[in-house]
Scaffold this motif. Sequence first.
Motif, PDB file in Angstrom:
ATOM      1  N   LYS A  33       0.831  -1.210   0.000  1.00 29.71           N
ATOM      2  CA  LYS A  33       0.000   0.000   0.000  1.00 29.71           C
ATOM      3  C   LYS A  33       0.861   1.255   0.000  1.00 29.71           C
ATOM      4  N   GLN A  34       1.913   1.239   0.819  1.00 29.64           N
ATOM      5  CA  GLN A  34       2.833   2.383   0.852  1.00 29.64           C
ATOM      6  C   GLN A  34       3.531   2.561  -0.485  1.00 29.64           C
ATOM      7  N   LEU A  35       3.979   1.443  -1.075  1.00 33.91           N
ATOM      8  CA  LEU A  35       4.651   1.486  -2.374  1.00 33.91           C
ATOM      9  C   LEU A  35       3.703   2.016  -3.440  1.00 33.91           C
ATOM     10  N   ARG A  36       2.465   1.589  -3.379  1.00 34.23           N
ATOM     11  CA  ARG A  36       1.459   2.032  -4.355  1.00 34.23           C
ATOM     12  C   ARG A  36       1.298   3.551  -4.320  1.00 34.23           C
ATOM     13  N   ARG A  37       1.140   4.091  -3.124  1.00 37.54           N
ATOM     14  CA  ARG A  37       1.013   5.561  -2.982  1.00 37.54           C
ATOM     15  C   ARG A  37       2.236   6.265  -3.548  1.00 37.54           C
ATOM     16  N   TRP A  38       3.408   5.766  -3.184  1.00 31.51           N
ATOM     17  CA  TRP A  38       4.658   6.377  -3.623  1.00 31.51           C
ATOM     18  C   TRP A  38       4.804   6.298  -5.153  1.00 31.51           C
ATOM     19  N   CYS A  39       4.499   5.132  -5.716  1.00 27.08           N
ATOM     20  CA  CYS A  39       4.636   4.945  -7.170  1.00 27.08           C
ATOM     21  C   CYS A  39       3.729   5.890  -7.954  1.00 27.08           C
ATOM     22  N   TYR A  40       2.493   6.021  -7.506  1.00 25.89           N
ATOM     23  CA  TYR A  40       1.582   6.913  -8.227  1.00 25.89           C
ATOM     24  C   TYR A  40       2.044   8.368  -8.116  1.00 25.89           C
ATOM     25  N   ALA A  41       2.608   8.743  -6.982  1.00 26.65           N
ATOM     26  CA  ALA A  41       3.135  10.103  -6.813  1.00 26.65           C
ATOM     27  C   ALA A  41       4.361  10.333  -7.703  1.00 26.65           C
ATOM     28  N   GLN A  42       5.240   9.336  -7.764  1.00 23.87           N
ATOM     29  CA  GLN A  42       6.499   9.465  -8.509  1.00 23.87           C
ATOM     30  C   GLN A  42       6.346   9.236 -10.013  1.00 23.87           C
ATOM     31  N   PHE A  43       5.591   8.205 -10.377  1.00 23.84           N
ATOM     32  CA  PHE A  43       5.570   7.747 -11.766  1.00 23.84           C
ATOM     33  C   PHE A  43       4.183   7.746 -12.402  1.00 23.84           C
ATOM     34  N   GLY A  44       3.198   8.284 -11.703  1.00 25.43           N
ATOM     35  CA  GLY A  44       1.822   8.256 -12.195  1.00 25.43           C
ATOM     36  C   GLY A  44       1.629   8.894 -13.554  1.00 25.43           C
ATOM     37  N   LYS A  45       2.391   9.933 -13.842  1.00 19.64           N
ATOM     38  CA  LYS A  45       2.232  10.622 -15.122  1.00 19.64           C
ATOM     39  C   LYS A  45       2.775   9.804 -16.294  1.00 19.64           C
ATOM     40  N   ILE A  46       3.887   9.096 -16.075  1.00 12.47           N
ATOM     41  CA  ILE A  46       4.494   8.387 -17.206  1.00 12.47           C
ATOM     42  C   ILE A  46       4.122   6.906 -17.289  1.00 12.47           C
ATOM     43  N   TYR A  47       3.836   6.279 -16.139  1.00  6.44           N
ATOM     44  CA  TYR A  47       3.599   4.837 -16.131  1.00  6.44           C
ATOM     45  C   TYR A  47       2.252   4.454 -15.519  1.00  6.44           C
ATOM     46  N   ARG A  48       1.258   5.305 -15.666  1.00  7.47           N
ATOM     47  CA  ARG A  48      -0.043   5.022 -15.049  1.00  7.47           C
ATOM     48  C   ARG A  48      -0.596   3.661 -15.477  1.00  7.47           C
ATOM     49  N   VAL A  49      -0.493   3.311 -16.746  1.00  7.53           N
ATOM     50  CA  VAL A  49      -1.024   2.034 -17.242  1.00  7.53           C
ATOM     51  C   VAL A  49      -0.295   0.859 -16.591  1.00  7.53           C
ATOM     52  N   VAL A  50       1.026   0.962 -16.493  1.00  7.06           N
ATOM     53  CA  VAL A  50       1.829  -0.082 -15.858  1.00  7.06           C
ATOM     54  C   VAL A  50       1.452  -0.211 -14.387  1.00  7.06           C
ATOM     55  N   LEU A  51       1.337   0.910 -13.703  1.00  4.03           N
ATOM     56  CA  LEU A  51       0.978   0.897 -12.275  1.00  4.03           C
ATOM     57  C   LEU A  51      -0.395   0.277 -12.080  1.00  4.03           C
ATOM     58  N   ASN A  52      -1.357   0.688 -12.902  1.00  4.74           N
ATOM     59  CA  ASN A  52      -2.710   0.120 -12.795  1.00  4.74           C
ATOM     60  C   ASN A  52      -2.681  -1.396 -12.976  1.00  4.74           C
ATOM     61  N   ARG A  53      -1.922  -1.849 -13.972  1.00  6.16           N
ATOM     62  CA  ARG A  53      -1.848  -3.287 -14.260  1.00  6.16           C
ATOM     63  C   ARG A  53      -1.197  -4.047 -13.100  1.00  6.16           C
ATOM     64  N   CYS A  54      -0.063  -3.573 -12.627  1.00 10.21           N
ATOM     65  CA  CYS A  54       0.662  -4.277 -11.560  1.00 10.21           C
ATOM     66  C   CYS A  54      -0.111  -4.275 -10.245  1.00 10.21           C
ATOM     67  N   PHE A  55      -0.641  -3.124  -9.865  1.00  6.53           N
ATOM     68  CA  PHE A  55      -1.326  -3.044  -8.576  1.00  6.53           C
ATOM     69  C   PHE A  55      -2.718  -3.665  -8.609  1.00  6.53           C
ATOM     70  N   SER A  56      -3.310  -3.815  -9.781  1.00  9.78           N
ATOM     71  CA  SER A  56      -4.615  -4.478  -9.842  1.00  9.78           C
ATOM     72  C   SER A  56      -4.472  -5.973  -9.553  1.00  9.78           C
ATOM     73  N   ARG A  57      -3.272  -6.527  -9.815  1.00 12.46           N
ATOM     74  CA  ARG A  57      -3.009  -7.945  -9.536  1.00 12.46           C
ATOM     75  C   ARG A  57      -2.667  -8.172  -8.069  1.00 12.46           C
ATOM     76  N   ALA A  58      -2.289  -7.126  -7.362  1.00 15.95           N
ATOM     77  CA  ALA A  58      -1.843  -7.263  -5.969  1.00 15.95           C
ATOM     78  C   ALA A  58      -3.046  -7.500  -5.063  1.00 15.95           C
TER      79      ALA A  58
END
Length: 67
Positions: A39-64
């Motif tokens: 959960k902490q990593l998810r928050r951090w990732c969206y803050a850091q990389f949400g603009k460039i890798y939103r699709v990747v983040l959505n895919r990876c965290f939806s499986r978690a």
Amino acid sequence: MLSMLEYIKTILQKVSFDKGLFEKELAKAIKLLIPDEVKQLRRWCYAQFGKIYRVVLNRCFSRASFT
């Protein structure tokens, strides 16, 4: 000593130049961490990389699972 979560953040920053590598490392990280850390990593990732890798983040965290 660095916590696993901090170490993973460092790795993700270092591989963020490559979308495929970033996704691979993020998926691996999600498997290693306990749910609270994910959960902490998810928050951090969206803050850091949400603009460039939103699709990747959505895919990876939806499986978690956050159980």
